[in-house]
Design an enzyme around this catalytic site. Structure first.
Site, mmCIF file in Angstrom:
data_model
loop_
_atom_site.group_PDB
_atom_site.id
_atom_site.type_symbol
_atom_site.label_atom_id
_atom_site.label_comp_id
_atom_site.label_asym_id
_atom_site.label_seq_id
_atom_site.Cartn_x
_atom_site.Cartn_y
_atom_site.Cartn_z
ATOM 1 N N CYS A 151 0.873 -1.163 0.000
ATOM 2 C CA CYS A 151 0.000 0.000 0.000
ATOM 3 C C CYS A 151 0.920 1.225 0.000
ATOM 4 C CB CYS A 151 -0.879 -0.039 1.245
ATOM 5 S SG CYS A 151 -2.368 0.950 1.124
ATOM 6 N N CYS A 207 -3.796 -0.521 -3.121
ATOM 7 C CA CYS A 207 -4.204 0.848 -3.434
ATOM 8 C C CYS A 207 -3.640 1.211 -4.799
ATOM 9 C CB CYS A 207 -3.770 1.837 -2.356
ATOM 10 S SG CYS A 207 -2.012 2.192 -2.305
ATOM 11 N N CYS A 255 4.688 0.485 -8.164
ATOM 12 C CA CYS A 255 5.342 -0.818 -8.034
ATOM 13 C C CYS A 255 4.857 -1.773 -9.121
ATOM 14 C CB CYS A 255 5.059 -1.400 -6.651
ATOM 15 S SG CYS A 255 6.039 -2.863 -6.293
#
Length: 134
Positions: free
Chosen positions: A8, A82, A89
């Site tokens: 996240c 998220c 990433c």
């Protein structure tokens, strides 16, 4: 045992809750870790409260950087929870597979929203983990 990393942005709500819930409900089958692309350095009190009420809290849970969890790599699965983490990433070294299962951020909202997010994690993420890892 399979290993999953939950990513996240702040690693204070959604990813921490997912880590705790996975480690409780998939104990002995899947070990979950969590980290943030820009960790807040703290666990949201409502996220902790949800995990305590679920009997899924561990004092080892804290807001972590990706570098802190690399010692547990390689991961069988990396899950971004998220949109920001998904964008920052797109690849992860050594991960067998990376997927996105997004959840609305409950940060700054009432406790009931944290409960709702935890239930969504169980409803939407758990079946994905079963399919991908078990």
């Amino acid at each position: 045992m399979k290993k999953v990393l939950i990513l996240c942005t702040g690693n204070s709500c959604r990813s921490i809750m997912a880590e705790g819930l996975i480690n409780k409900y998939f104990k002995g089958k899947i070990k979950a870790y969590s980290a943030g692309s820009n960790p807040s350095g703290k666990v949201n009190e409502n996220a902790k409260k949800v995990l305590v009420e679920e009997d899924a809290w561990s004092d080892e849970y804290h807001s972590k950087t990706v570098d802190e969890v690399l010692k547990y790599a390689p991961f069988d699965l990396v899950v971004t929870v998220c949109d920001n983490a998904k964008e920052s990433c797109p690849t992860f070294p050594g991960a067998k597979k990376i997927i996105h299962v997004g959840f609305e951020d409950p940060d700054g909202k009432d406790f009931s929203e944290f409960v709702k997010t935890a239930n969504e994690i169980k409803k939407r993420l758990f079946p994905v983990l079963e399919k991908e890892l078990l």
